[in-house]
Design an enzyme around this catalytic site. Structure first.
Site, mmCIF file in Angstrom:
data_model
loop_
_atom_site.group_PDB
_atom_site.id
_atom_site.type_symbol
_atom_site.label_atom_id
_atom_site.label_comp_id
_atom_site.label_asym_id
_atom_site.label_seq_id
_atom_site.Cartn_x
_atom_site.Cartn_y
_atom_site.Cartn_z
ATOM 1 N N ASN A 4 0.876 -1.180 0.000
ATOM 2 C CA ASN A 4 0.000 0.000 0.000
ATOM 3 C C ASN A 4 0.910 1.225 0.000
ATOM 4 O O ASN A 4 1.548 1.518 1.005
ATOM 5 C CB ASN A 4 -0.902 -0.028 1.248
ATOM 6 C CG ASN A 4 -1.716 1.249 1.395
ATOM 7 O OD1 ASN A 4 -1.743 2.091 0.499
ATOM 8 N ND2 ASN A 4 -2.381 1.398 2.533
ATOM 9 N N TRP A 5 0.945 1.880 -1.128
ATOM 10 C CA TRP A 5 1.881 3.015 -1.255
ATOM 11 C C TRP A 5 1.335 4.306 -0.633
ATOM 12 O O TRP A 5 2.026 5.317 -0.610
ATOM 13 C CB TRP A 5 2.216 3.263 -2.730
ATOM 14 C CG TRP A 5 3.003 2.154 -3.377
ATOM 15 C CD1 TRP A 5 3.438 0.999 -2.780
ATOM 16 C CD2 TRP A 5 3.462 2.096 -4.738
ATOM 17 N NE1 TRP A 5 4.131 0.224 -3.680
ATOM 18 C CE2 TRP A 5 4.159 0.884 -4.896
ATOM 19 C CE3 TRP A 5 3.343 2.941 -5.849
ATOM 20 C CZ2 TRP A 5 4.745 0.510 -6.110
ATOM 21 C CZ3 TRP A 5 3.919 2.563 -7.067
ATOM 22 C CH2 TRP A 5 4.619 1.369 -7.185
ATOM 23 N N LYS A 6 0.097 4.273 -0.205
ATOM 24 C CA LYS A 6 -0.533 5.454 0.418
ATOM 25 C C LYS A 6 -0.377 6.680 -0.488
ATOM 26 O O LYS A 6 -0.518 6.544 -1.697
ATOM 27 C CB LYS A 6 0.037 5.660 1.820
ATOM 28 C CG LYS A 6 -0.065 4.361 2.656
ATOM 29 C CD LYS A 6 0.135 4.528 4.111
ATOM 30 C CE LYS A 6 -0.052 3.175 4.803
ATOM 31 N NZ LYS A 6 0.011 3.224 6.253
ATOM 32 N N HIS A 90 -9.541 1.313 5.033
ATOM 33 C CA HIS A 90 -8.236 1.465 5.681
ATOM 34 C C HIS A 90 -8.354 2.398 6.881
ATOM 35 O O HIS A 90 -9.142 3.353 6.855
ATOM 36 C CB HIS A 90 -7.217 2.018 4.678
ATOM 37 C CG HIS A 90 -5.815 1.946 5.215
ATOM 38 N ND1 HIS A 90 -5.300 2.929 6.030
ATOM 39 C CD2 HIS A 90 -4.848 1.005 5.087
ATOM 40 C CE1 HIS A 90 -4.060 2.576 6.368
ATOM 41 N NE2 HIS A 90 -3.765 1.421 5.807
ATOM 42 N N GLU A 92 -6.624 4.772 7.888
ATOM 43 C CA GLU A 92 -6.425 6.207 7.607
ATOM 44 C C GLU A 92 -7.686 6.825 7.013
ATOM 45 O O GLU A 92 -7.997 7.985 7.264
ATOM 46 C CB GLU A 92 -5.195 6.388 6.703
ATOM 47 C CG GLU A 92 -3.905 6.209 7.500
ATOM 48 C CD GLU A 92 -2.778 5.538 6.743
ATOM 49 O OE1 GLU A 92 -2.760 5.577 5.505
ATOM 50 O OE2 GLU A 92 -1.899 4.943 7.418
ATOM 51 N N GLU A 159 -5.338 -4.735 10.599
ATOM 52 C CA GLU A 159 -4.341 -3.678 10.744
ATOM 53 C C GLU A 159 -4.576 -2.935 12.055
ATOM 54 O O GLU A 159 -5.376 -1.983 12.094
ATOM 55 C CB GLU A 159 -4.439 -2.688 9.572
ATOM 56 C CG GLU A 159 -4.087 -3.294 8.237
ATOM 57 C CD GLU A 159 -3.436 -2.271 7.301
ATOM 58 O OE1 GLU A 159 -2.437 -2.630 6.666
ATOM 59 O OE2 GLU A 159 -3.900 -1.125 7.226
ATOM 60 N N GLY A 165 2.794 2.241 10.855
ATOM 61 C CA GLY A 165 3.793 3.299 10.744
ATOM 62 C C GLY A 165 4.523 3.613 12.038
ATOM 63 O O GLY A 165 5.160 4.662 12.155
ATOM 64 N N SER A 204 3.607 -2.117 10.347
ATOM 65 C CA SER A 204 5.059 -2.188 10.590
ATOM 66 C C SER A 204 5.657 -3.546 10.214
ATOM 67 O O SER A 204 6.554 -4.053 10.874
ATOM 68 C CB SER A 204 5.387 -1.847 12.047
ATOM 69 O OG SER A 204 5.013 -0.511 12.330
ATOM 70 N N GLY A 225 3.002 -1.189 4.208
ATOM 71 C CA GLY A 225 3.095 0.236 3.914
ATOM 72 C C GLY A 225 4.536 0.636 3.619
ATOM 73 O O GLY A 225 5.041 0.424 2.511
ATOM 74 N N GLY A 226 5.194 1.199 4.606
ATOM 75 C CA GLY A 226 6.545 1.762 4.442
ATOM 76 C C GLY A 226 7.527 0.849 3.720
ATOM 77 O O GLY A 226 8.246 1.288 2.822
HETATM 78 P P1 13P Z 1 3.184 0.353 7.607
HETATM 79 O O1 13P Z 1 3.672 -0.941 7.021
HETATM 80 O O2 13P Z 1 3.935 1.554 7.116
HETATM 81 O O3 13P Z 1 3.092 0.285 9.108
HETATM 82 O O4 13P Z 1 1.683 0.574 7.071
HETATM 83 C C1 13P Z 1 0.772 -0.456 7.178
HETATM 84 C C2 13P Z 1 -0.452 -0.102 6.421
HETATM 85 O O5 13P Z 1 -1.212 0.770 6.807
HETATM 86 C C3 13P Z 1 -0.712 -0.838 5.176
HETATM 87 O O6 13P Z 1 -2.003 -0.603 4.701
#
Ligand code: 13P
Length: 247
Positions: A4-6, A90, A92, A159, A165, A204, A225-226
């Site tokens: 997920n590149w956000k 999600h 967010e 999640e 994050g 994470s 994510g990251g």
């Molecule tokens: P991180 O891997 O950066 O913690 O993000 C997880 C995430 O929200 C994937 O959708």
């Protein structure tokens, strides 16, 4: 394994990252791999990944087919761009943009009706966890998200909000307990149709901490994510998970 590149990458940056991923991951057959770039980068990613073993998807979709919904994205546009997956609910979207369980339900229903594969995200906040409300929160999120559908989402993702994050990945025991709970709730709602639902963990997840999860029967994959923003780390994460799984 889904990246997920956000809100990271411009179209040209996304094209570059997708090309690099293709170089590193082409030929891998032991895992289903996908990336979900920002909507503005999907076309560039599609161009770079067409004909590869890496699929792509979107981070959200609207519940209407078309109409006066400024700033929203339709499933028909996503299908035309060759998307396979759509992330729905999600944390967010829920916590930063105030999306309600009802909105999540409507988005999920539309995604399923469109033939795209939803990734339904659920998870508790730090406060909810500390107050012992994890089960209650997940039960509510799952029940309300599935209010408008007859068949279950093919993929769910656990999640925990406090793990996203933060560098604090959830402990394997907790992930297994929650994944089991999600499976039970979906089976209670959908019966045998819920068999085979894949449950991902997100929060994470890194190359250095994927191995124990990958060895668990409860872990069907990761929503990353990251660590998905660098081709090297996403490829390493996938390689380590496969290696451990085959062990
Ligand atoms: P991180 O891997 O950066 O913690 O993000 C997880 C995430 O929200 C994937 O959708």
């Amino acid at each position: 394994m889904i990246g997920n590149w956000k809100m990271h990458t411009t179209p040209s940056e996304a094209r570059e990252l997708a090309r690099e991923l293709r170089e590193r991951l082409d030929g891998i057959r032991e895992a289903d791999i996908a990336v979900c770039p920002p909507a503005t980068s999907i076309a560039a990613v599609a161009e770079a990944l067409t004909g590869s073993n890496i699929a792509w998807g979107a981070q959200n979709a609207h519940w209407a087919q078309t109409g006066a919904f400024t700033g929203e994205i339709s499933t028909s546009a996503l299908k035309e761009l060759g998307c396979t997956y759509v992330i729905v609910g999600h944390s967010e979207r829920r916590h930063v943009f105030g999306e309600s369980d009802e909105m999540v339900a409507k988005r999920l229903a539309r995604v399923i009706a469109s033939g795209l594969v939803p990734i339904l995200c659920v998870g508790e906040t730090e406060q909810e966890r500390q107050q012992g409300q994890t089960d209650e929160v997940l039960r509510r999120q799952l029940e309300l998200a599935c209010a408008d559908i007859e068949e279950p989402p093919a993929i769910a993702a656990y999640e925990p909000v406090w793990a996203i994050g933060t560098g604090r990945r959830a402990e394997i025991g907790d992930v297994e307990t929650v994944h089991r709970f999600i499976r039970e709730r979906l089976a209670a709602r959908f019966g045998s149709k819920a068999e085979g639902i894949r449950i991902l963990y997100g929060g994470s997840l890194k190359p250095a901490n994927v191995a124990d999860l990958a060895s668990s029967e409860e872990f069907d994959g990761g929503l990353v994510g990251g660590a998905s923003l660098s081709a090297a780390s996403f490829a390493e994460l996938i390689a380590r998970a496969i290696e451990r799984r085959n062990h």
